[in-house]
Design a protein around this motif. Sequence first.
Motif, PDB file in Angstrom:
ATOM      1  N   MET A  81       0.791  -1.222   0.000  1.00  0.00           N
ATOM      2  CA  MET A  81       0.000   0.000   0.000  1.00  0.00           C
ATOM      3  C   MET A  81       0.825   1.274   0.000  1.00  0.00           C
ATOM      4  SD  MET A  81      -3.094  -0.931   2.590  1.00  0.00           S
ATOM      5  CE  MET A  81      -4.212  -2.292   2.285  1.00  0.00           C
ATOM      6  N   GLY A  82       2.085   1.179   0.340  1.00  0.00           N
ATOM      7  CA  GLY A  82       2.907   2.374   0.402  1.00  0.00           C
ATOM      8  C   GLY A  82       2.535   3.250   1.580  1.00  0.00           C
ATOM      9  N   GLU A  83       2.636   4.574   1.387  1.00  0.00           N
ATOM     10  CA  GLU A  83       2.422   5.536   2.468  1.00  0.00           C
ATOM     11  C   GLU A  83       1.032   6.160   2.328  1.00  0.00           C
ATOM     12  OE1 GLU A  83       4.664   6.340   4.848  1.00  0.00           O
ATOM     13  OE2 GLU A  83       6.425   5.259   4.122  1.00  0.00           O
ATOM     14  N   GLY A  84       0.015   5.418   2.791  1.00  0.00           N
ATOM     15  CA  GLY A  84      -1.354   5.918   2.719  1.00  0.00           C
ATOM     16  C   GLY A  84      -1.968   6.046   4.101  1.00  0.00           C
ATOM     17  N   LEU A  85      -3.288   6.245   4.153  1.00  0.00           N
ATOM     18  CA  LEU A  85      -3.976   6.441   5.424  1.00  0.00           C
ATOM     19  C   LEU A  85      -3.749   5.300   6.398  1.00  0.00           C
ATOM     20  CD1 LEU A  85      -7.507   7.859   4.480  1.00  0.00           C
ATOM     21  CD2 LEU A  85      -5.625   9.067   5.574  1.00  0.00           C
ATOM     22  N   LEU A  86      -3.610   4.096   5.887  1.00  0.00           N
ATOM     23  CA  LEU A  86      -3.479   2.933   6.765  1.00  0.00           C
ATOM     24  C   LEU A  86      -2.114   2.836   7.421  1.00  0.00           C
ATOM     25  CD1 LEU A  86      -5.258   0.516   7.631  1.00  0.00           C
ATOM     26  CD2 LEU A  86      -4.060  -0.835   5.903  1.00  0.00           C
ATOM     27  N   ASP A 204       3.445  -4.567  -7.274  1.00  0.00           N
ATOM     28  CA  ASP A 204       3.615  -3.128  -7.419  1.00  0.00           C
ATOM     29  C   ASP A 204       3.363  -2.686  -8.856  1.00  0.00           C
ATOM     30  OD1 ASP A 204       4.693  -0.510  -6.172  1.00  0.00           O
ATOM     31  OD2 ASP A 204       5.888  -0.753  -8.000  1.00  0.00           O
ATOM     32  N   ARG A 205       3.894  -3.434  -9.807  1.00  0.00           N
ATOM     33  CA  ARG A 205       3.674  -3.081 -11.222  1.00  0.00           C
ATOM     34  C   ARG A 205       2.193  -3.146 -11.583  1.00  0.00           C
ATOM     35  NH1 ARG A 205       8.475  -6.171 -12.004  1.00  0.00           N
ATOM     36  NH2 ARG A 205       7.217  -7.991 -12.591  1.00  0.00           N
ATOM     37  N   PHE A 206       1.528  -4.187 -11.115  1.00  0.00           N
ATOM     38  CA  PHE A 206       0.107  -4.354 -11.434  1.00  0.00           C
ATOM     39  C   PHE A 206      -0.706  -3.179 -10.900  1.00  0.00           C
ATOM     40  CE2 PHE A 206      -4.187  -5.620 -10.361  1.00  0.00           C
ATOM     41  CZ  PHE A 206      -4.626  -6.246 -11.518  1.00  0.00           C
ATOM     42  N   PHE A 207      -0.495  -2.842  -9.630  1.00  0.00           N
ATOM     43  CA  PHE A 207      -1.309  -1.802  -9.031  1.00  0.00           C
ATOM     44  C   PHE A 207      -0.947  -0.414  -9.549  1.00  0.00           C
ATOM     45  CE2 PHE A 207      -2.309  -4.791  -5.413  1.00  0.00           C
ATOM     46  CZ  PHE A 207      -3.651  -4.899  -5.754  1.00  0.00           C
ATOM     47  N   THR A 208       0.306  -0.196  -9.861  1.00  0.00           N
ATOM     48  CA  THR A 208       0.674   1.088 -10.459  1.00  0.00           C
ATOM     49  C   THR A 208      -0.025   1.262 -11.802  1.00  0.00           C
ATOM     50  OG1 THR A 208       2.822   1.117  -9.338  1.00  0.00           O
ATOM     51  CG2 THR A 208       2.597   2.491 -11.305  1.00  0.00           C
ATOM     52  N   SER A 209      -0.080   0.192 -12.595  1.00  0.00           N
ATOM     53  CA  SER A 209      -0.778   0.244 -13.880  1.00  0.00           C
ATOM     54  C   SER A 209      -2.274   0.464 -13.674  1.00  0.00           C
ATOM     55  CB  SER A 209      -0.542  -1.057 -14.651  1.00  0.00           C
ATOM     56  OG  SER A 209      -1.280  -1.084 -15.843  1.00  0.00           O
ATOM     57  N   LEU A 210      -2.862  -0.204 -12.673  1.00  0.00           N
ATOM     58  CA  LEU A 210      -4.289  -0.046 -12.401  1.00  0.00           C
ATOM     59  C   LEU A 210      -4.613   1.398 -12.021  1.00  0.00           C
ATOM     60  CD1 LEU A 210      -7.148  -1.187 -11.807  1.00  0.00           C
ATOM     61  CD2 LEU A 210      -6.352  -1.651  -9.473  1.00  0.00           C
ATOM     62  N   ILE A 211      -3.831   1.980 -11.116  1.00  0.00           N
ATOM     63  CA  ILE A 211      -4.103   3.352 -10.695  1.00  0.00           C
ATOM     64  C   ILE A 211      -3.888   4.324 -11.852  1.00  0.00           C
ATOM     65  CG2 ILE A 211      -3.426   5.194  -9.114  1.00  0.00           C
ATOM     66  CD1 ILE A 211      -5.012   2.843  -7.855  1.00  0.00           C
ATOM     67  N   GLU A 231      -6.655  14.302  -6.876  1.00  0.00           N
ATOM     68  CA  GLU A 231      -6.003  14.986  -7.985  1.00  0.00           C
ATOM     69  C   GLU A 231      -5.855  16.485  -7.706  1.00  0.00           C
ATOM     70  OE1 GLU A 231      -4.460  13.642 -10.284  1.00  0.00           O
ATOM     71  OE2 GLU A 231      -5.442  11.862 -11.091  1.00  0.00           O
ATOM     72  N   ARG A 232      -6.787  17.051  -6.941  1.00  0.00           N
ATOM     73  CA  ARG A 232      -6.744  18.474  -6.625  1.00  0.00           C
ATOM     74  C   ARG A 232      -5.809  18.783  -5.455  1.00  0.00           C
ATOM     75  NH1 ARG A 232     -12.921  19.393  -6.295  1.00  0.00           N
ATOM     76  NH2 ARG A 232     -12.346  19.642  -4.112  1.00  0.00           N
ATOM     77  N   ALA A 233      -5.298  17.754  -4.776  1.00  0.00           N
ATOM     78  CA  ALA A 233      -4.566  17.971  -3.527  1.00  0.00           C
ATOM     79  C   ALA A 233      -3.136  18.437  -3.727  1.00  0.00           C
ATOM     80  CB  ALA A 233      -4.568  16.682  -2.707  1.00  0.00           C
ATOM     81  N   GLY A 234      -2.625  18.363  -4.949  1.00  0.00           N
ATOM     82  CA  GLY A 234      -1.253  18.769  -5.203  1.00  0.00           C
ATOM     83  C   GLY A 234      -0.217  17.763  -4.739  1.00  0.00           C
ATOM     84  N   TRP A 235      -0.624  16.504  -4.652  1.00  0.00           N
ATOM     85  CA  TRP A 235       0.288  15.445  -4.215  1.00  0.00           C
ATOM     86  C   TRP A 235       1.182  14.982  -5.361  1.00  0.00           C
ATOM     87  CZ3 TRP A 235      -3.952  11.941  -1.587  1.00  0.00           C
ATOM     88  CH2 TRP A 235      -4.392  12.559  -0.414  1.00  0.00           C
ATOM     89  N   THR A 236       2.239  14.257  -5.002  1.00  0.00           N
ATOM     90  CA  THR A 236       3.067  13.594  -6.009  1.00  0.00           C
ATOM     91  C   THR A 236       2.298  12.410  -6.586  1.00  0.00           C
ATOM     92  OG1 THR A 236       4.064  12.044  -4.449  1.00  0.00           O
ATOM     93  CG2 THR A 236       5.146  14.203  -4.702  1.00  0.00           C
ATOM     94  N   ASP A 237       2.772  11.909  -7.723  1.00  0.00           N
ATOM     95  CA  ASP A 237       2.142  10.730  -8.326  1.00  0.00           C
ATOM     96  C   ASP A 237       2.156   9.551  -7.363  1.00  0.00           C
ATOM     97  OD1 ASP A 237       1.571  12.048 -10.665  1.00  0.00           O
ATOM     98  OD2 ASP A 237       3.307  11.270 -11.763  1.00  0.00           O
ATOM     99  N   ARG A 238       3.243   9.407  -6.611  1.00  0.00           N
ATOM    100  CA  ARG A 238       3.323   8.278  -5.679  1.00  0.00           C
ATOM    101  C   ARG A 238       2.318   8.433  -4.536  1.00  0.00           C
ATOM    102  NH1 ARG A 238       5.235   3.116  -6.359  1.00  0.00           N
ATOM    103  NH2 ARG A 238       5.079   2.126  -4.324  1.00  0.00           N
ATOM    104  N   GLU A 239       2.142   9.651  -4.049  1.00  0.00           N
ATOM    105  CA  GLU A 239       1.157   9.865  -2.987  1.00  0.00           C
ATOM    106  C   GLU A 239      -0.252   9.553  -3.486  1.00  0.00           C
ATOM    107  OE1 GLU A 239       2.472  13.362  -0.009  1.00  0.00           O
ATOM    108  OE2 GLU A 239       2.437  13.956  -2.124  1.00  0.00           O
TER     109      GLU A 239
END
Length: 444
Positions: A81-86, A204-211, A231-239
């Motif tokens: 999941m990377g660095e998300g809410l969880l 990671d590759r699968f989910f990056t492609s999905l997003i 998309e409006r939050a000004g985050w990086t692509d990874r965020e």
Amino acid sequence: MSTIAPGPRGLPLLGNLPQWRAAPAEFLLGLRRDHGGVVRLRIGPYLMHLVTDPAAVHRVLVENNRNYVRGKLYEQFKLVMGEGLLTTDGPVWKSHRRVVQPAFHGGVVNAIVPSVVEATGEMLDRWEVKAREGEPVDLLDEMLRLTLVTLSRSLFGYDPAEAVPAMKRIGDACMELMFPHGLLSEHLPGWVPTARNQRVRRVDRFFTSLIDDIRANHARTGGGRLVELVERAGWTDREVRDELLTVYLAGHETTATSACWALWAIANHRHVEEELVAEVGRVLGDRVPVAGDLPGLEGTGHAIDEALRLYPPIWTFPRDAVDDDVVGGHDIPGGSSILLSPLVTHRDPDVWENPEAFDPRRFAGGAGRERAKLTYFPFGGGARLCVGKEMALLELRVIVAMVLRRFRVEAVPGRFLTYGQSMISLRPRQGVRVRLRLREPVGA
């Protein structure tokens, strides 16, 4: 005066790791039975405390919550999941929570009902073919597919269509990767070419492609309230990737597991089923639900609440103590881990009368308001209360009501489901095979 908490003996170096790996749920339930509401144990090198007494849970989640962070046991979640809410804490978590929160407010949540109804209707049409042919279905598989579709359409404005089977396989792999097995391979750097690290890279590759597909679809169509917000939050692509993926994985998995257990429990308690079928008939008649119908499905809501008590979808979650603390009268050293378990608290005979029984009447007439805080916390508690709680409860009411309106779900004889093999989600350990019997249409 505080004391060291009681707990089981362990093996040198391993501590209680063998019991943890063999049968986590049974092990934790046994710890509460034998040692009480705060239990000291070691899992390999980690000093941990199982905290299940409601007042002690309140100390961790509410009263002194700033002292408790996600900690070391969440590191494996970041593999997927990377660095998300969880997985985040502090200012990052707070800022991300503020961004996504509007997608889960009341009016917005009610707006997803048509998407849930449509996807559930499509599933039930497939079930009708199965029922006429006498072919059983796997209830967990069906719920996982359904919640993937409902979440995709309602929050992301995206129809996964042909990708659903592959997404389910990848999701199953994620559960395995995120569950700590106590293996050496879990501690090796990501660049080491182990089979496990290669699986992490494929996921990671699968989910990056999905997003990427979801974001491209939003750019074309403007659909998807959650995508619009991030998309409006000004985050990086990874965020953006990590946050959307966190909601995608956590949201569909927990709702699917909850729906599976609720339908299973109702199917095994015919008097409850009969009452709910009568309620659904009174409220819906011969039509599908709309948002205004859901408050009238009160008994259905109680049955869902009781299923969440017996089978909370996230049945354990850890925290790390930043500084020393006293919880339930026992010393908690800074740097050690806390393990909270709704499953264990919800089955505590000191808290719940006849806790192993499925009895939706526990939640009737506002009974829940009379209980001490955090005797019941299937969605967590305090500041970290699950952002998707109301959406999940709404979706569960729609799914359960629509299934009961058209089908009787019958457990295949001889099936006794066990649970708790994974520390991530309370999935049944084996397939949930059920037979489907068509009901007579209302008014027939």
